[in-house]
Scaffold this motif. Structure first.
Motif, PDB file in Angstrom:
ATOM      1  N   UNK A  95      45.985  46.863  34.710  1.00 45.09           N
ATOM      2  CA  UNK A  95      44.836  46.142  35.233  1.00 45.09           C
ATOM      3  C   UNK A  95      44.740  46.411  36.728  1.00 45.09           C
ATOM      4  N   UNK A  96      43.669  47.094  37.122  1.00 43.83           N
ATOM      5  CA  UNK A  96      43.445  47.397  38.541  1.00 43.83           C
ATOM      6  C   UNK A  96      42.414  46.391  39.063  1.00 43.83           C
ATOM      7  N   UNK A  97      42.811  45.603  40.069  1.00 43.99           N
ATOM      8  CA  UNK A  97      41.975  44.497  40.551  1.00 43.99           C
ATOM      9  C   UNK A  97      41.838  44.583  42.062  1.00 43.99           C
ATOM     10  N   UNK A  98      40.642  44.294  42.557  1.00 39.03           N
ATOM     11  CA  UNK A  98      40.426  44.240  44.007  1.00 39.03           C
ATOM     12  C   UNK A  98      40.899  42.902  44.578  1.00 39.03           C
ATOM     13  N   UNK A  99      41.491  42.949  45.766  1.00 33.94           N
ATOM     14  CA  UNK A  99      41.698  41.712  46.500  1.00 33.94           C
ATOM     15  C   UNK A  99      40.346  41.228  47.013  1.00 33.94           C
ATOM     16  N   UNK A 100      40.233  39.941  47.209  1.00 38.35           N
ATOM     17  CA  UNK A 100      38.993  39.393  47.769  1.00 38.35           C
ATOM     18  C   UNK A 100      38.843  39.849  49.226  1.00 38.35           C
TER      19      UNK A 100
END
Length: 694
Positions: A632-637
């Motif tokens: 799961x590749x997720x952006x930081x806010x």
């Protein structure tokens, strides 16, 4: 490997064998079954060179060996474990074993290696290696006789009455050893009075009576041929001795369930016209039943301008409106219900983990139908009442395991309902119960195969068939599972919760397609975008319409599964139509380790985690060992510093495990690190299958 032609044998003026023909192929276990005095042991002694035939020929590996003496036969790769064990009682276990290799004049190192191999296979002999053979129990003496024969490293092992005089539990142990030898590649010619044991443990069998072969064929066919059992094997408890082999134990073959051998779950349509007439009647009934029993369907049919009386031919199916998963979720908890509540006996729910599950209700007739055609799946896979079926599929509200068990019991096989997971217990049950069929998801089958290989027990288990479903699998993955399971045959079974559950179709023994039960539902292939029907042979979305389902009938239900109808008849000869194995989905649902996961549910988890952005990607891969992984590749806010990465990654992994029931690897990237698109962003990258699936 061994070919016997018109073999005759005499003891003085008395003739014991009359023109016997018999063949043993490499790697086979062949049983020679007959009553006491039928000539079984004489035939083995002729092969071994202990009795000189009076006529005919014996050919081993293409060479004539009819009159060779026993020592030369041993050097050519034969060994005999004789009737009555014939151990040397005043010698130790170790000395008895060493005698088996005397004709070969082995070097000390090779002799030690063979002894160690036998001790590992027969650990009781190791414990008693210094004990006098005459003090062993009957079962231990039989193991010693077999071990002595194995010391010769035989290419063909002759076993003469291995169960003679042994208690049932000891016989179980001896035949478990025989099966292990066969799985390890040893070719075996087995002589046995106990026909139930011999036929169950062999690939082919010859039935001997009064010195003549009177029947031969595949062992399982002989066991399950009702006419043969009645006419020849003596399937009668009133006068078993009246049968030609009644005294040979053939009257004890599961006679407490005689009807199980006669049941046939396959449809009886003579041709396509009869099948289509049945389908039209079912379609007309279903449309009327849905119209009269379900407010949801009445509204949709009226909106489409279709009444039950309008269905006059199968082509009218295309006039019906589609049903989707949205209809099921909007109608929760009893969507599409078309009967009064008092007629419902069960619900089935999907394996998905997002929001409200797809729940369908079932009447008793629905469950009876499901049980029946699930038994048909087992029949098509060649499962019989003699099998032991280990069910490693989930139970509970997702009722797949219940279907596997009901169909197993319907066909008369022994169910071993373990449920999913718990690898140690699964392995223990395979060893203890000698399960012959293993049912699971594809990933569970691969996990078990790797564990069997790691523990080196492929030759100690009895699994010959694997029935798997719920997940896609490539040819290479199937091949690997089969090899690590010791050569088991794989069968892909299909189905979905909305359509009863698993069991709506299965691949046949020709293994190039899925036969589906078109006497219970109609199958269409449509273009996922236009929803227009596609011709046979083209890939598209599977749409199903039930023909006799009472609780929650389906009218043109969009399964979202991608497959194609295979035109023309199957080479296996079965009339039921075929579709290819499932290639993928037309929506963005992920099938991961047997669980349906929706990207929207992952989005919900990420949105509820402070410090994360809105963009993410799901990468699905399969490693060299065949295990599926999710990254799961997720952006930081925006504005969240990189130092919080480990903390956020742990939180996402925890929530995915808690809410979605799967383990994932989490990779955090900076804000705006993932690509944007004016169109719908691609979130799912499924790279698990690189080779062919069909």
């Amino acid at each position: 490997m061994l070919s016997i032609r018109r073999l005759t044998a005499h003891y003085g003026a008395a003739q014991a064998l009359f023109g016997v023909d018999l063949e043993v192929g490499r790697g086979e276990t062949v049983a020679l079954v007959g009553a006491n005095g039928a000539g079984k042991s004489t035939l083995l002694r002729c092969v071994m060179g202990l009795v000189r035939p009076s006529g005919g020929s014996i050919v081993l590996h293409g060479d004539e060996v009819t009159h060779l003496p026993p020592a030369r036969m041993v050097r050519r790769g034969l060994a005999l474990s004789p009737e009555g064990r014939e151990v040397f009682g005043t010698l130790s276990v170790l000395e008895n074993l060493e005698l088996g290799a005397v004709p070969l004049a082995l070097k000390a190192a090779e002799k030690s290696r063979r002894l160690e191999e036998i001790f590992s296979r027969l650990p009781k002999l190791r414990e008693r290696r210094s004990q006098l053979a005459g003090t062993l129990s009957g079962g231990e003496q039989q193991m010693l006789a077999m071990g002595r024969a194995l010391m010769a490293g035989p290419k063909l092992l002759l076993l003469d009455e291995p169960s003679l005089g042994l208690a049932p539990l000891v016989t179980d142990e001896i035949f478990a050893i025989i099966h292990q030898l066969a799985r390890a590649g040893t070719t075996i010619l087995l002589v046995e009075q106990n026909a139930a044991r011999a036929l169950s443990a062999s690939d082919h069998a010859y039935l001997l009576a009064n010195g003549r072969i009177v029947e031969h064929g595949a062992s399982r066919d002989l066991l399950n041929d009702a006419a043969l059992r009645t006419a020849f094997l003596g399937a009668s408890t009133e006068n078993p001795a009246a049968s030609r082999l009644g005294a040979a134990g053939l009257t004890n073959i599961r006679l407490e369930k005689p009807d199980m051998h006669k049941l046939d779950f396959m449809p009886t349509f003579a041709n396509d016209d009869e099948l289509q007439a049945h389908q039209l009647r079912g379609l007309q009934w279903t449309v009327r039943h849905a119209y009269e029993g379900s407010a949801h369907y009445r509204r949709k049919l009226e909106e489409a301008g279709v009444a039950p009386a309008d269905i006059r031919e199968l082509g009218d199916l295309r006039r019906l409106p589609f049903t989707t998963g949205v209809d099921l979720r909007d109608g929760y908890p009893f969507p599409l219900r078309a009967v009064p509540f008092e007629q419902l006996v069960r619900i089935h729910a999907s394996s998905g983990t997002t929001g409200k599950r797809k729940v369908l209700c079932y009447t008793q007739k629905d469950l009876d139908d499901w049980e029946f055609f699930f038994a048909r799946c087992y029949q098509m896979a060649g499962v019989t009442p003699l099998d032991r079926v280990q069910i490693a599929v989930g139970y509970g509200v997702w009722t797949a395991g219940v279907g596997f068990q009901a169909g197993c019991e319907k066909i008369g096989a022994l169910a071993v309902p373990v449920g999913p997971g718990n690898i140690d217990m699964q392995i223990q049950f395979l060893l203890d119960f000698q399960s012959t069929v293993f049912c699971s998801t594809a990933s569970m089958a691969l996990l078990m195969a790797e564990e069997i290989h790691r523990r080196g027990i492929a030759d100690k288990i009895a699994v010959r068939k694997i029935i798997y479903g719920s997940e896609r699998s490539s040819r290479s993955m199937r091949r690997k599972i089969s090899e690590l399971f010791g050569g088991a045959e794989l069968f892909d079974i299909t189905g979905l919760t909305e359509l009863y559950g698993p069991g709506s179709g299965i691949e046949c023994t020709d293994h190039d397609c899925i036969h589906y039960w078109s006497d219970y539902f109609l199958l269409e292939i449509v273009d996922p975008e236009t929803l227009e029907p596609l011709p046979d042979g083209e890939w598209g979305e599977m749409v199903v319409t039930t023909l006799c389902k009472e609780g929650s009938p389906l009218l043109r239900y969009r399964t979202r599964d991608i497959t194609r109808i295979i035109p023309g008849p199957c080479t296996c000869g079965n009339l039921m139509p075929r579709h290819s194995r499932i290639r993928g989905r037309s929506d963005d649902t992920i099938k991961f380790r047997g669980v349906n996961i929706y990207p929207s549910s992952i989005d919900t988890i990420l949105s509820a985690t402070p410090g994360l952005g809105s963009e993410f990607q799901i990468h699905l891969t399969r490693d060299e060992a065949g295990r599926d992984h999710m990254r799961l590749v997720v952006e930081r806010a925006e504005g969240v510093e990189a130092g919080r990465g480990p903390e956020l990654s742990r939180e996402v992994a925890y929530q995915m495990k808690r809410q979605q029931l799967v383990s994932v690897d989490v990779e955090l990237v900076e804000y705006a690190g993932l690509p944007r698109s004016e169109r719908k962003s691609q979130r799912v990258f499924d790279n698990r299958i690189q080779d062919e699936i069909v």
